[in-house]
Design a protein around this motif. Structure first.
Motif, PDB file in Angstrom:
ATOM      1  N   LEU A   1      -4.353  -3.394  -0.976  1.00  0.00           N
ATOM      2  CA  LEU A   1      -2.900  -3.223  -1.064  1.00  0.00           C
ATOM      3  C   LEU A   1      -2.272  -4.076  -2.164  1.00  0.00           C
TER       4      LEU A   1
ATOM      5  N   VAL B   1       4.028  -6.375  -0.908  1.00  0.00           N
ATOM      6  CA  VAL B   1       3.235  -6.244   0.318  1.00  0.00           C
ATOM      7  C   VAL B   1       3.744  -7.243   1.338  1.00  0.00           C
TER       8      VAL B   1
ATOM      9  N   PRO C   1      -1.598  -6.516   7.596  1.00  0.00           N
ATOM     10  CA  PRO C   1      -0.544  -6.043   6.688  1.00  0.00           C
ATOM     11  C   PRO C   1       0.475  -5.226   7.461  1.00  0.00           C
TER      12      PRO C   1
ATOM     13  N   PRO D   1       2.541  -2.272   6.349  1.00  0.00           N
ATOM     14  CA  PRO D   1       2.997  -1.269   5.384  1.00  0.00           C
ATOM     15  C   PRO D   1       4.277  -0.556   5.822  1.00  0.00           C
TER      16      PRO D   1
ATOM     17  N   SER E   1       9.243  -3.312   4.182  1.00  0.00           N
ATOM     18  CA  SER E   1       9.365  -3.629   2.759  1.00  0.00           C
ATOM     19  C   SER E   1       9.855  -5.073   2.654  1.00  0.00           C
TER      20      SER E   1
END
Length: 138
Positions: free
Chosen positions: A57, A91, A117, A119, A122
């Motif tokens: 990512l 990320v 993470p 995703p 934002s």
């Protein structure tokens, strides 16, 4: 007995150690009230599974990065600097942190664990840091 309360929160990945293919640690950030990307802490060494999940990512920063020219210490009181790759700050990761923060709202204790993470989030979704002393961050 000493008890250190911890919480789970999110932070923006602004840099990393290791390689883009195999991240070793993540340098974490949040934006301040003025819109500047501020360093808030570094993760512990990532387990292989976490590294292989987040590494794809990350993209090396192209052009000017808010931290261009910065150096990062390898540890508290250390003169050794980290070999850091700055990444596009797009990320978001979920991390586990000790709730203690310093006056600039950075995590005081170095035990920041990367969970996963995010995703679905934002950088704009991440709370901004709020310094606890008059005069701002600089």
């Amino acid at each position: 007995m000493k008890y250190k309360p911890r919480e789970t929160t999110e932070a923006i990945v602004g840099g990393m150690t290791g390689t883009l293919a195999a991240s070793r640690t993540l340098l974490l950030a949040r934006y301040d009230a003025g819109g500047d990307l501020q360093y808030v802490g570094r993760t512990t060494t990532l387990p292989a599974a976490a590294s292989s999940t987040i590494a794809p990512l990350l993209t090396a920063a192209s052009g000017e990065h808010p931290w261009t020219g910065w150096t990062f210490s390898a540890g508290w009181g250390s003169r050794e600097t980290l070999d850091v790759t700055l990444v596009q700050p797009d990320v978001v990761g979920e991390v586990g942190v000790d709730v203690a923060r310093d006056s600039a709202d950075r995590w005081r204790h170095p035990v920041v664990r990367c969970h996963r993470p995010r995703p679905d989030l934002s950088p704009a979704d991440i709370p901004r840091i709020t310094p606890r002393w008059r005069g701002g961050l600089r």
